[in-house]
Design a protein around this motif. Structure first.
Motif, PDB file in Angstrom:
ATOM      1  N   ARG A 331       0.827  -0.981  -0.204  1.00 43.52           N
ATOM      2  CA  ARG A 331       0.073   0.034   0.166  1.00 43.52           C
ATOM      3  C   ARG A 331       0.901   1.185  -0.080  1.00 43.52           C
ATOM      4  NH1 ARG A 331      -4.184  -0.054   4.801  1.00 43.52           N
ATOM      5  NH2 ARG A 331      -4.044   2.261   4.045  1.00 43.52           N
ATOM      6  N   THR A 332       2.014   1.334   0.776  1.00 42.04           N
ATOM      7  CA  THR A 332       2.800   2.512   1.032  1.00 42.04           C
ATOM      8  C   THR A 332       3.658   2.744  -0.613  1.00 42.04           C
ATOM      9  OG1 THR A 332       4.926   1.178   1.697  1.00 42.04           O
ATOM     10  CG2 THR A 332       3.254   2.241   3.250  1.00 42.04           C
ATOM     11  N   ARG A 333       3.742   1.648  -1.288  1.00 42.56           N
ATOM     12  CA  ARG A 333       4.679   1.864  -2.549  1.00 42.56           C
ATOM     13  C   ARG A 333       3.740   2.170  -3.888  1.00 42.56           C
ATOM     14  NH1 ARG A 333       9.057   3.639  -1.653  1.00 42.56           N
ATOM     15  NH2 ARG A 333      10.685   2.429  -0.272  1.00 42.56           N
ATOM     16  N   PHE A 334       2.625   1.284  -3.702  1.00 42.38           N
ATOM     17  CA  PHE A 334       1.834   1.492  -5.057  1.00 42.38           C
ATOM     18  C   PHE A 334       0.632   2.227  -4.983  1.00 42.38           C
ATOM     19  CE2 PHE A 334       3.728  -3.074  -4.600  1.00 42.38           C
ATOM     20  CZ  PHE A 334       5.182  -2.478  -4.924  1.00 42.38           C
ATOM     21  N   ALA A 335       0.589   2.948  -3.971  1.00 37.07           N
ATOM     22  CA  ALA A 335      -0.929   3.871  -3.858  1.00 37.07           C
ATOM     23  C   ALA A 335      -0.851   4.742  -5.225  1.00 37.07           C
ATOM     24  CB  ALA A 335      -0.625   4.737  -2.764  1.00 37.07           C
ATOM     25  N   PRO A 336      -2.160   5.140  -5.989  1.00 35.36           N
ATOM     26  CA  PRO A 336      -2.241   5.749  -7.054  1.00 35.36           C
ATOM     27  C   PRO A 336      -1.525   7.200  -6.872  1.00 35.36           C
ATOM     28  CG  PRO A 336      -4.361   4.727  -6.382  1.00 35.36           C
ATOM     29  CD  PRO A 336      -3.399   4.512  -5.310  1.00 35.36           C
ATOM     30  N   SER A 337      -1.348   7.669  -5.497  1.00 37.23           N
ATOM     31  CA  SER A 337      -1.011   9.126  -5.507  1.00 37.23           C
ATOM     32  C   SER A 337       0.470   8.914  -5.259  1.00 37.23           C
ATOM     33  CB  SER A 337      -1.299   9.843  -4.175  1.00 37.23           C
ATOM     34  OG  SER A 337      -1.058   8.848  -2.879  1.00 37.23           O
ATOM     35  N   GLY A 338       1.326   7.864  -5.132  1.00 34.33           N
ATOM     36  CA  GLY A 338       2.666   7.428  -4.737  1.00 34.33           C
ATOM     37  C   GLY A 338       3.082   7.298  -3.315  1.00 34.33           C
ATOM     38  N   HIS A 339       2.174   7.535  -2.596  1.00 37.84           N
ATOM     39  CA  HIS A 339       2.502   7.502  -0.946  1.00 37.84           C
ATOM     40  C   HIS A 339       1.196   7.303  -0.308  1.00 37.84           C
ATOM     41  CE1 HIS A 339       5.192   7.113   2.412  1.00 37.84           C
ATOM     42  NE2 HIS A 339       4.609   8.125   2.894  1.00 37.84           N
ATOM     43  N   ASP A 340       1.236   6.566   0.501  1.00 39.58           N
ATOM     44  CA  ASP A 340       0.008   6.467   1.488  1.00 39.58           C
ATOM     45  C   ASP A 340       0.423   6.564   3.054  1.00 39.58           C
ATOM     46  OD1 ASP A 340      -2.143   5.873   3.077  1.00 39.58           O
ATOM     47  OD2 ASP A 340      -2.794   4.261   1.441  1.00 39.58           O
ATOM     48  N   ASP A 341       0.307   7.711   3.418  1.00 38.63           N
ATOM     49  CA  ASP A 341       0.847   7.989   4.977  1.00 38.63           C
ATOM     50  C   ASP A 341       0.279   7.335   5.856  1.00 38.63           C
ATOM     51  OD1 ASP A 341       2.204  10.102   3.948  1.00 38.63           O
ATOM     52  OD2 ASP A 341       0.904  11.793   4.396  1.00 38.63           O
ATOM     53  N   SER A 342      -1.027   7.021   5.882  1.00 41.15           N
ATOM     54  CA  SER A 342      -1.794   6.134   6.823  1.00 41.15           C
ATOM     55  C   SER A 342      -1.108   4.770   6.899  1.00 41.15           C
ATOM     56  CB  SER A 342      -3.411   6.142   6.598  1.00 41.15           C
ATOM     57  OG  SER A 342      -3.547   5.483   5.349  1.00 41.15           O
ATOM     58  N   ALA A 343      -0.858   4.269   5.443  1.00 46.36           N
ATOM     59  CA  ALA A 343      -0.098   2.739   5.424  1.00 46.36           C
ATOM     60  C   ALA A 343       1.093   2.997   6.066  1.00 46.36           C
ATOM     61  CB  ALA A 343      -0.247   2.173   3.911  1.00 46.36           C
ATOM     62  N   ALA A 344       1.913   4.110   5.677  1.00 44.37           N
ATOM     63  CA  ALA A 344       3.270   3.950   6.215  1.00 44.37           C
ATOM     64  C   ALA A 344       3.366   4.050   7.627  1.00 44.37           C
ATOM     65  CB  ALA A 344       3.699   5.284   5.750  1.00 44.37           C
ATOM     66  N   GLU A 345       2.290   4.582   8.241  1.00 41.36           N
ATOM     67  CA  GLU A 345       2.291   4.768   9.870  1.00 41.36           C
ATOM     68  C   GLU A 345       1.916   3.169  10.396  1.00 41.36           C
ATOM     69  OE1 GLU A 345       2.716   5.523  13.720  1.00 41.36           O
ATOM     70  OE2 GLU A 345       3.310   6.796  11.779  1.00 41.36           O
ATOM     71  N   ALA A 346       0.863   2.675   9.672  1.00 42.47           N
ATOM     72  CA  ALA A 346       0.675   1.229   9.782  1.00 42.47           C
ATOM     73  C   ALA A 346       1.697   0.342   9.908  1.00 42.47           C
ATOM     74  CB  ALA A 346      -0.571   0.816   9.145  1.00 42.47           C
ATOM     75  N   LEU A 347       2.621   0.608   8.794  1.00 40.25           N
ATOM     76  CA  LEU A 347       3.669  -0.362   8.511  1.00 40.25           C
ATOM     77  C   LEU A 347       4.624  -0.369   9.695  1.00 40.25           C
ATOM     78  CD1 LEU A 347       5.336  -2.272   6.705  1.00 40.25           C
ATOM     79  CD2 LEU A 347       5.958  -0.172   5.265  1.00 40.25           C
ATOM     80  N   ARG A 348       5.118   0.869   9.972  1.00 39.61           N
ATOM     81  CA  ARG A 348       5.882   0.945  11.140  1.00 39.61           C
ATOM     82  C   ARG A 348       5.581   0.340  12.307  1.00 39.61           C
ATOM     83  NH1 ARG A 348       6.726   6.257   8.927  1.00 39.61           N
ATOM     84  NH2 ARG A 348       4.763   7.143   9.923  1.00 39.61           N
ATOM     85  N   GLU A 349       4.185   0.626  12.733  1.00 41.18           N
ATOM     86  CA  GLU A 349       3.800  -0.355  13.847  1.00 41.18           C
ATOM     87  C   GLU A 349       3.724  -1.965  13.795  1.00 41.18           C
ATOM     88  OE1 GLU A 349      -0.242   0.914  14.356  1.00 41.18           O
ATOM     89  OE2 GLU A 349       0.170   3.035  14.941  1.00 41.18           O
ATOM     90  N   ALA A 350       3.500  -2.407  12.330  1.00 40.26           N
ATOM     91  CA  ALA A 350       3.567  -3.750  12.157  1.00 40.26           C
ATOM     92  C   ALA A 350       4.930  -4.255  11.949  1.00 40.26           C
ATOM     93  CB  ALA A 350       2.922  -3.957  10.766  1.00 40.26           C
ATOM     94  N   VAL A 351       5.994  -3.459  11.709  1.00 40.38           N
ATOM     95  CA  VAL A 351       7.480  -3.758  11.964  1.00 40.38           C
ATOM     96  C   VAL A 351       7.814  -4.182  13.317  1.00 40.38           C
ATOM     97  CG1 VAL A 351       9.578  -2.903  11.651  1.00 40.38           C
ATOM     98  CG2 VAL A 351       8.148  -2.713   9.776  1.00 40.38           C
ATOM     99  N   GLY A 352       7.039  -3.178  14.351  1.00 38.20           N
ATOM    100  CA  GLY A 352       7.483  -3.291  15.643  1.00 38.20           C
ATOM    101  C   GLY A 352       6.983  -4.758  16.245  1.00 38.20           C
ATOM    102  N   GLU A 353       5.681  -5.147  15.780  1.00 33.62           N
ATOM    103  CA  GLU A 353       5.149  -6.286  15.979  1.00 33.62           C
ATOM    104  C   GLU A 353       5.840  -7.404  15.594  1.00 33.62           C
ATOM    105  OE1 GLU A 353       1.176  -6.129  14.680  1.00 33.62           O
ATOM    106  OE2 GLU A 353       0.274  -4.624  16.281  1.00 33.62           O
TER     107      GLU A 353
END
Length: 396
Positions: A331-353
């Motif tokens: 989601r962070t890489r292939f969003a139509p706008s080029g970047h998805d901030d909400s997905a990027a934040e969720a990814l950081r949390e998922a990395v911690g988990e």
């Protein structure tokens, strides 16, 4: 009668496929619509070239212009321009050589025997690329078109130049081909397949009901994942080429070009594919050789040990979280706008988990395999793959 029946069925199948292609092209953007657009543009280029060279100017070799125009409506604007220059150069080389020899030797057969080997060798010149064969075509136009004259040869080269200009202009100015959509789709497909494989392996390990056949299917899917990543790599190459010398494509499609983001994503997916293949291979080998033993003890045949529940459960949790992280990464890489901030934040949390799940797996490993060297090999391999998967998703 049997042959006729097969021919009728084949015709029906092809007709149905053609109807489906037209329906998909009409329904929305996609490969089918792109193909139909390129076919229509090639026909338009040929019509324009003939209308000017053949109908308006009544050129003596007018067919050269539409012939060159139609073959230069290529898959990318850059390729049209590059091949156009090479093709015109090749035709000019063949035309000049054939004309020079024909003016000296009156015998057409003798001239052809001397000219064709020479121009075919000249056509191998690296700078002419794949268009070098047109040197022989230009020579044949001269040698089979009646009496060779400098004026007629110059007209042929001029018509080839005009056809090339028309073909390149039509391809560049009318719906120039851009493959950014195909690139995103290829990358998303690879990421989605990686998610599904990791989730399937995790579900099987957690349930404890997987067998060698299921594990073999997971491994086959992991091998196909590698091929999907290669397709994505090829799509990125096409996208980059399609953006070169393309005046409108990027703005019209409103998507980011295949820059560093796509390159980074491809590297991550490549590592995910490699290590997913390693995980599924290890699980498959343990299922194939570990028999029905679910207790985690050493396999009596000395083969790869089957993961015990005490280890399989935390590892399954890790794979589930990895699949979730891959989904967020997509989601962070292939969003139509080029970047998805909400997905990027969720990814950081998922990395911690992900790190917490990996720590849990690491803590349970020593006690579970203290007296089982075969199991230590299996679990150590799984742990190594887990480390690498986590590192690839974290490093970005």
């Amino acid at each position: 009668m049997e042959w006729t029946g097969r021919a009728v069925r084949e015709m029906r199948r092809r007709a149905a496929a053609a109807v489906r292609t037209v329906r998909w092209a009409w329904a929305g953007p996609g490969r089918e619509r792109d193909l139909m657009a390129q076919a229509g543009k090639a026909a338009l280029a040929a019509w324009v070239a003939w209308a000017v060279a053949g109908w308006w100017l009544a050129a003596p070799m007018a067919f050269v212009a539409p012939w060159v125009a139609v073959v230069l409506v290529e898959s990318t604007v850059y390729r049209s321009l590059a091949h156009g220059l090479q093709q015109v150069a090749a035709i000019a080389v063949g035309t000049v050589v054939a004309t020079a020899v024909a003016l000296v030797l009156p015998n057409t057969l003798l001239t052809m025997a001397l000219v064709l080997p020479a121009v075919l060798l000249l056509g191998q010149w690296q700078r002419l690329g794949s268009q070098g064969v047109y040197a022989a075509t230009g020579a044949l136009f001269v040698l089979t078109g009646g009496q060779a004259t400098v004026a007629a040869s110059a007209a042929r080269v001029g018509e080839a130049v005009f056809g090339a200009v028309v073909g390149v202009a039509v391809n560049a100015l009318i719906r120039p081909p851009v493959y950014l959509r195909d690139t995103r789709a290829a990358l998303r497909d690879a990421a989605r397949e990686a998610e599904e494989i990791l989730d399937a392996v995790a579900d099987g390990l957690a349930a404890g009901e997987w067998n060698a056949r299921q594990a073999g299917e997971w491994h086959e899917r992991a091998l196909r994942l590698g091929r999907l990543v290669e397709q994505a790599r090829s799509a990125i190459g096409w996208s980059r080429e399609s953006m070169r010398v393309n005046p409108w494509g990027r703005h019209r499609h409103g998507v980011a070009p295949p820059g560093k983001a796509y390159g980074d994503a491809l590297a991550v997916l490549d590592h995910v594919a490699v290590h997913t293949t390693g995980v599924t291979r290890t699980v498959w080998e343990s299922a194939d050789h570990g028999g029905a033993d679910h207790g985690g003890g050493a396999d009596h045949g000395g083969d790869v040990a089957r993961p015990a529940a005490a280890i399989a459960d935390p590892y399954a949790d890790f794979l589930h979280r990895t699949a979730h992280a891959v989904r967020l990464y997509s989601r962070t890489r292939f969003a139509p706008s080029g970047h998805d901030d909400s997905a990027a934040e969720a990814l950081r949390e998922a990395v911690g988990e992900l790190h917490r799940a990996l720590d849990t797996f690491r803590r349970r490993l020593p006690g579970a395999v203290a007296d089982d060297p075969d199991a230590l090999v299996t679990y150590g391999t799984l742990l190594a793959h887990a480390h690498r998967l986590a590192d690839q998703l974290v490093q970005d």
